[in-house]
Design a protein around this motif. Structure first.
Motif, PDB file in Angstrom:
ATOM      1  N   PHE A 127     -15.542  -2.198 -13.666  1.00 49.11           N
ATOM      2  CA  PHE A 127     -15.116  -2.994 -12.869  1.00 49.11           C
ATOM      3  C   PHE A 127     -16.067  -3.969 -13.493  1.00 49.11           C
ATOM      4  N   ASP A 135      -6.073  -3.916  -8.351  1.00 50.30           N
ATOM      5  CA  ASP A 135      -4.819  -3.576  -6.690  1.00 50.30           C
ATOM      6  C   ASP A 135      -5.573  -2.004  -6.124  1.00 50.30           C
ATOM      7  N   ILE A 136      -5.428  -1.057  -7.036  1.00 50.34           N
ATOM      8  CA  ILE A 136      -5.385  -0.312  -6.092  1.00 50.34           C
ATOM      9  C   ILE A 136      -6.675  -0.505  -5.723  1.00 50.34           C
ATOM     10  N   LEU A 137      -8.215  -0.810  -6.302  1.00 51.09           N
ATOM     11  CA  LEU A 137      -9.578  -0.536  -5.928  1.00 51.09           C
ATOM     12  C   LEU A 137      -9.170  -1.959  -4.607  1.00 51.09           C
ATOM     13  N   GLY A 161     -20.825   6.128 -17.090  1.00 50.41           N
ATOM     14  CA  GLY A 161     -20.261   6.837 -15.808  1.00 50.41           C
ATOM     15  C   GLY A 161     -20.104   6.201 -15.449  1.00 50.41           C
ATOM     16  N   GLY A 162     -19.721   5.330 -15.371  1.00 48.47           N
ATOM     17  CA  GLY A 162     -19.177   3.740 -14.248  1.00 48.47           C
ATOM     18  C   GLY A 162     -17.758   3.440 -14.236  1.00 48.47           C
ATOM     19  N   ALA A 163     -17.491   2.621 -13.209  1.00 47.47           N
ATOM     20  CA  ALA A 163     -16.220   2.085 -13.166  1.00 47.47           C
ATOM     21  C   ALA A 163     -15.906   1.253 -13.984  1.00 47.47           C
ATOM     22  N   ARG A 205      -6.811  -2.182  -2.681  1.00 48.21           N
ATOM     23  CA  ARG A 205      -6.733  -0.724  -1.535  1.00 48.21           C
ATOM     24  C   ARG A 205      -7.043  -0.404  -0.549  1.00 48.21           C
ATOM     25  N   MET A 206      -7.716   0.176  -1.704  1.00 45.43           N
ATOM     26  CA  MET A 206      -9.284   1.545  -1.424  1.00 45.43           C
ATOM     27  C   MET A 206     -10.082   0.994  -0.062  1.00 45.43           C
ATOM     28  N   LEU A 246     -19.335   0.698  -8.654  1.00 43.37           N
ATOM     29  CA  LEU A 246     -18.668  -0.198  -9.208  1.00 43.37           C
ATOM     30  C   LEU A 246     -18.680  -1.030 -10.133  1.00 43.37           C
ATOM     31  N   GLU A 271     -18.736   1.728 -17.893  1.00 42.07           N
ATOM     32  CA  GLU A 271     -18.163   3.209 -18.050  1.00 42.07           C
ATOM     33  C   GLU A 271     -18.469   4.438 -19.245  1.00 42.07           C
ATOM     34  N   ILE A 318     -13.876   5.225  -7.346  1.00 37.14           N
ATOM     35  CA  ILE A 318     -13.892   4.246  -7.472  1.00 37.14           C
ATOM     36  C   ILE A 318     -13.827   4.332  -9.299  1.00 37.14           C
ATOM     37  N   VAL A 319     -14.634   5.224  -9.167  1.00 35.05           N
ATOM     38  CA  VAL A 319     -14.765   5.826 -10.587  1.00 35.05           C
ATOM     39  C   VAL A 319     -13.389   6.237 -11.397  1.00 35.05           C
ATOM     40  N   ILE A 331      -3.316  -4.056 -12.143  1.00 42.30           N
ATOM     41  CA  ILE A 331      -3.380  -2.042 -11.383  1.00 42.30           C
ATOM     42  C   ILE A 331      -4.712  -2.057 -11.047  1.00 42.30           C
ATOM     43  N   SER A 332      -5.761  -2.125 -11.707  1.00 46.04           N
ATOM     44  CA  SER A 332      -7.205  -1.045 -11.411  1.00 46.04           C
ATOM     45  C   SER A 332      -7.823  -1.966  -9.906  1.00 46.04           C
ATOM     46  N   GLN A 392      -3.060  -2.407 -17.510  1.00 36.76           N
ATOM     47  CA  GLN A 392      -4.127  -1.672 -17.104  1.00 36.76           C
ATOM     48  C   GLN A 392      -5.476  -2.538 -15.663  1.00 36.76           C
ATOM     49  N   ILE A 398     -10.292   5.324 -10.789  1.00 35.97           N
ATOM     50  CA  ILE A 398      -9.498   4.351 -10.945  1.00 35.97           C
ATOM     51  C   ILE A 398      -8.848   4.651 -12.651  1.00 35.97           C
ATOM     52  N   MET A 442       2.949  -5.000 -15.840  1.00 34.03           N
ATOM     53  CA  MET A 442       1.576  -5.116 -15.125  1.00 34.03           C
ATOM     54  C   MET A 442       0.552  -4.537 -16.101  1.00 34.03           C
ATOM     55  N   VAL A 460       0.835  -1.618  -0.119  1.00 26.07           N
ATOM     56  CA  VAL A 460      -0.031   0.179  -0.410  1.00 26.07           C
ATOM     57  C   VAL A 460       0.781   1.284   0.211  1.00 26.07           C
ATOM     58  N   VAL A 487       1.838   0.119  -9.056  1.00 24.00           N
ATOM     59  CA  VAL A 487       0.361   0.238  -8.588  1.00 24.00           C
ATOM     60  C   VAL A 487       0.582   1.497  -7.611  1.00 24.00           C
ATOM     61  N   PHE A 511      -5.890   6.467 -15.734  1.00 24.39           N
ATOM     62  CA  PHE A 511      -4.403   5.614 -16.970  1.00 24.39           C
ATOM     63  C   PHE A 511      -5.001   7.133 -18.505  1.00 24.39           C
ATOM     64  N   GLU A 514      -2.325   4.471  -8.328  1.00 22.85           N
ATOM     65  CA  GLU A 514      -3.099   5.102  -7.506  1.00 22.85           C
ATOM     66  C   GLU A 514      -3.083   6.523  -7.126  1.00 22.85           C
TER      67      GLU A 514
END
Lengths: 265, 324, 374
Positions: free
Chosen positions: C63, C9-11, C59-61, C13-14, C52, C56, A189-190, C6-7, C3, A192, C1, A33, A68, A196, A72
């Protein structure tokens, strides 16, 4: 204003043990983290950015998977990111790491403010800020508990053990940030996926103007000789009587006899 | 390069007073150092703190009286110490307090001198060849590292407060050298104005001589009140374990242990504290430890000089009565 | 890695940090007060948890199913109710994405970021038997007029948009999307359930609600298909919730068994305790593999009905049993309302019933097994 924020990827928990077999720190199943203090440094940068439209560049040195944490930071609001990654950097102590980071900041050029967390939660050294300031030959303010941007620079609150300092700093300056400074936000969340669109640049040793003797293990004066688990202290222990009043009376007598409790103290 | 055969200590001065960590470092260095122990003291032109330091018996005190330097600008202080070292030669080692001041200044000097520095040490010893072996915790005190700096001098370290005892010596022989002609270039980038922190109602737990510590089991209002009454009676300060920092009235400054403070009171009374390693890491320098807990197997008892198996609250009340 | 990794992983973590700071510390309080205390709900919205798995383009993420299920798993570890509330929303969003016409999607999907969408089938006259329902929609000109009463809706009362199952002919089931701002929409009674007490479960009443043709989900007569599809989605996510509950149970029970001593030995050293704890761990891992496999199959366009049913059927019974064993190990503490074990059992128990009973799951599994050999 151009701001560089230095961050570090650390294990998600510091609750680690030494593996009996490998005699090394067991990091199985522990993911990385962003160092918690560095989140406060990032937040400080974003607060300044909100007021001054500053450019925020986030930077780290480490293996490729540190990308990562950079990504972030982009999702949190940084404008661009730099990963310093090279086999030659491996085994670096604080001095060698600070050297590479300072050279990278020089390469970016015209940086007004360098922000770091007060220390990392794994190595716990807190040395990076002062080392980078020294190599950049700029002033430093460590352990900032409050930062405000004002005409020509920053206004900072800092607490020593018994002293409160009110500091005004002209740019350029390096500041390390405590966890008192602000409340870091979670990654939205959006955001992320959107992050890119921004760039992570990787610089290898050859991209920087480095003196080979000053990087990696070769450039590190410190040597870790061994690691171990903390020892538990064992005391001679004396069990007091079961009745609470007997126990208290006996304890007070013992403490007085031993001059541990003196009446007028 | 010719090295100076001395081990140096940087005296930490705040509010015109020597921070006790300096005395602790002197006593420790006197015990472990074959080489002469030198204290570097930077103080205001009208001060004479060297008199206080002398009592702990370093071999030498280098005093720099300078009203600009005492402002506490790390860059100016680094320049001054660098200039001093250029004159004297590099000492074998140079240790600082692991306080905000020490942890800011020492690494900057380290970078200037391009040597090794170990932060926040819990133990130090020398080997025969003068190598300083530095024991430092990492991962929030869960791992201990032994670090050396084989080929660079000075070997630098910052050392945590209250890890070592400070002992005054009878008839110390301390030489005092005054440096008066040190040129200080002012750092115009920073303006620092310092004032004493408002006096808190109680002294801080890191400096307290007596501490009543309360744990998770004591989170209720009534238990807190009881503990406070006992603390009043003892003229002690209240310390807490981590879960209690959730309460409005306690924060990390009141918390003992791993992520909180190391304490070194003459007496520590633990009420309802079980004794997780995170906690006991912070109490290893308490001189006398008394613990009360209902669990007869509570790990805290192993760290205690005296222990009581039973209700901590009843014990606390009984103790209050015994102190009448 | 790449995208995607990575996405994710970030998610994660959050989510872990969010659960640790904002959810887990309030688990007991959510259970006791039957509400998302400490402003949790606005924090969930602020950080776009509702978007979540929303594509997209709306307007969403965006996943995928597997990542979303992992998020639900992490949240459930902190508080199962919140995970189920999100599960209810995700499966509903998913059906609009899958079956909605462009007009409906453009109207409602961008709103899914802030407004919860619920899925409602059950009525006083029937739950698992959809033909038993009385709600109906009648076509008048180019409008549909909807009447009926829906009960036991997950997020009922909290949700603002509802996918409702109605009859469009005596033996024809269809789904419509209605909105709490429409005339004729009323909230009814809230249920008082045993477990998952943070999740509002309630009733809506529809009195001559008039909607455009675009509010028809899919085509008339697709009610059963859409219902099954929503169930499959929900069951995968419930597998994730149940995994989270068992992880929570494991954390509590291992911590206790490591520190609790009997005759100077931590009880974790005793075989009887070890057997129970090992069985909880095996059940947890099995449920995790099942839901992740089902989610993977969903993401790869395969039929995952059977795996979804297995994840829910196996996971729910296992989590209840694991909770019971944990309670036994913790003894008096386990039985105390001041410790979380008892509410984990109540929470897990809900999932032997909701989104199709475990009996219904077994029917589905058995028929699939037979079908694949026919």
């Amino acid at each position: 204003m151009k701001i560089v924020v230095g961050i570090k990827q650390v294990p998600e928990t510091t609750n680690v043990k030494i593996n009996e077999k490998t005699k090394n720190i067991d990091r199985r199943g522990i993911s990385g983290v962003i160092n918690q203090y560095d989140r406060h440094a990032l937040e400080a940068a974003f607060e300044i950015k909100a007021k001054t439209n500053a450019e925020v560049i986030v930077m780290t040195m480490g293996p490729d998977d540190f990308v990562v944490s950079l990504q972030e930071a982009l999702a949190l609001g940084a404008d661009s990111a730099v990963l310093l990654s090279d086999r030659a950097f491996a085994g670096a102590d604080t001095l060698a790491t600070g050297y590479v980071l300072s050279e990278a900041i020089k390469k970016i050029g015209d940086v007004d403010l360098v922000l770091l967390g007060q220390q990392s939660v794994d190595a716990d050294t807190g040395q990076m800020g002062p080392i980078i300031s020294e190599f950049l030959d700029i002033s430093q303010v460590t352990y900032a508990s409050k930062l405000d941007v004002e005409e020509g620079g920053l206004r900072i609150k800092r607490y020593l053990e018994n002293i409160e300092q009110d500091i005004t700093a002209k740019l350029p300056v390096l500041v390390t940030v405590t966890d008192q400074a602000n409340d870091p936000k979670y990654v939205n969340i959006v955001e992320i996926a959107k992050s890119f669109e921004k760039e992570v640049t990787t610089w290898h040793a050859s991209d920087l103007n480095l003196d080979a003797d000053r990087v990696g293990q070769a450039g590190s004066p410190s040597v870790v000789r061994s690691i171990s688990s903390p020892k538990e202290v064992v005391k001679d222990n004396y069990k007091l009587p079961d009745n609470p009043q007997d126990a208290a009376d006996e304890l007070v007598k013992i403490l007085k006899d031993k001059n541990i409790l003196v009446e007028d103290k | 390069m010719e090295f100076l055969k001395e081990n140096w200590i940087f005296a930490e001065v705040d509010l015109n007073k020597v921070n006790p960590i300096t005395y602790q470092l002197i006593t420790k260095m006197n015990q472990i150092s074959e080489l002469p122990v030198t204290v570097v003291l930077v103080e205001g032109s009208s001060e004479s703190l060297e008199e206080d330091i002398k009592e702990y018996g370093p071999d030498k005190i280098i005093t720099i009286k300078n009203d600009q330097l005492v402002q506490g600008n790390d860059l100016e202080m680094t320049n001054a110490l660098d200039t001093l070292i250029e004159k004297t030669g590099r000492p074998n080692s140079f240790v600082f307090a692991a306080t905000v001041v020490g942890r800011s200044l020492a690494p900057r000097l380290q970078a200037r001198l391009r040597t090794g520095l170990t932060a926040d040490c819990l133990d130090l010893h020398f080997e025969d060849d003068g190598t300083l072996v530095q024991t430092k915790p990492s991962y929030g005190d869960n791992i201990m590292c032994e670090i050396v700096v084989p080929n660079h001098r000075p070997q630098m370290a910052t050392v945590r407060s209250n890890v070592f005892e400070a002992k005054k010596l009878n008839n110390p022989m301390t030489k005092v050298i005054n440096i008066t002609n040190l040129k200080v270039v002012q750092d115009k980038q920073l303006t620092i104005s310092s004032k004493p922190l408002p006096q808190e109602s109680a002294e801080s737990i890191t400096e307290a001589n007596r501490i009543v510590a309360i744990g998770r089991g004591d989170k209720t209002e009534e238990n807190l009140t009881n503990a406070k009454r006992l603390a009043d009676k003892l003229h002690a300060v209240i310390g807490v374990t981590r879960p209690l920092t959730d309460l409005e009235e306690f924060d990390i400054n009141d918390q003992i242990g791993q992520s909180g403070q190391s304490v070194s009171p003459d007496i520590l009374i633990n009420l309802g504290i079980s004794g997780a390693v995170q906690y006991t890491a912070g109490i290893s320098n308490a001189k006398t430890i008394v613990s009360a807990n209902t669990d007869k197997d509570a790990p805290i008892f192993k760290h205690s000089d005296y222990y009581y198996v039973g209700n901590a609250e009843e014990f606390s009340k009984a103790l209050e009565k015994a102190l009448q | 890695m790449d995208q995607k990794t990575i996405s994710q992983d970030i998610l994660l973590r959050m989510v872990k940090a969010f659960v640790k700071n904002e959810v887990a510390p309030y688990d007991m309080e959510i259970d006791h007060t039957r509400s998302y205390v400490n402003n949790l709900w606005s924090k969930v919205k602020e950080n776009d948890f509702l978007s979540l798995m929303l594509p997209e383009e709306y307007g969403g993420a965006g996943f995928n199913g597997r990542t979303s299920a992992k998020v639900i798993n992490e949240i459930a570890k902190g508080n199962a109710s919140l995970a189920v509330t999100l599960e209810g929303h995700f499966k509903s969003v998913d059906q609009i994405v899958k079956y909605g016409n462009d007009e409906l999607k453009n109207e409602y999907l961008p709103q899914a970021k802030n407004r919860i969408i619920a899925f409602s089938m059950t009525e006083p006259s029937g739950g698992s038997n959809p033909m038993g329902i009385n709600s109906h929609a009648e076509k008048r000109g180019d409008k549909w007029i909807i009447n009926g009463d829906k009960i036991m809706i997950t997020n009922g009362g909290l949700a603002e948009i509802y996918c409702v199952l109605v009859k469009t002919a005596p033996d024809e089931l269809s789904f419509f999307v209605v909105d709490n701002e429409m005339e004729g929409f009323e909230y009814g009674k809230q249920e008082n359930f045993l477990g998952l007490t943070g999740v509002p479960v309630g009733e809506i009443v529809m009195n001559n609600i008039e909607v455009d043709e675009s509010h028809l989900l899919g085509k008339v007569g697709m009610g059963k298909e859409i219902g099954d599809s929503a169930h499959d989605d929900a069951r995968v996510l419930m597998g994730a919730v149940l995994t989270g509950i068992m992880e929570h149970e494991l954390d509590l029970v291992t911590d206790y068994a490591t520190h609790r001593k009997a005759i100077d030995t931590p009880i974790i050293q005793m075989q009887g305790i070890q057997r129970k704890i090992a069985d909880i761990a095996i059940s947890k891992e099995t449920t995790k593999l099942l839901y992740q496999k089902a989610a993977w199959m969903k993401d790869h366009g395969q039929d995952y009905e059977e795996e979804a049913a297995m994840a829910k059927a196996y996971g729910s019974r296992s989590a209840v049993k694991a909770g019971d064993d944990s309670l036994q190990i913790l003894g008096g503490y386990g039985y105390s309302l001041d410790y979380p074990i008892e509410h984990l059992i109540r929470d897990a128990r809900a999932m032997e019933i909701a989104e199709g009973t475990v009996e219904k799951m077994r029917t589905a599994i058995a028929l699939k097994e037979a079908e694949s050999r026919a």
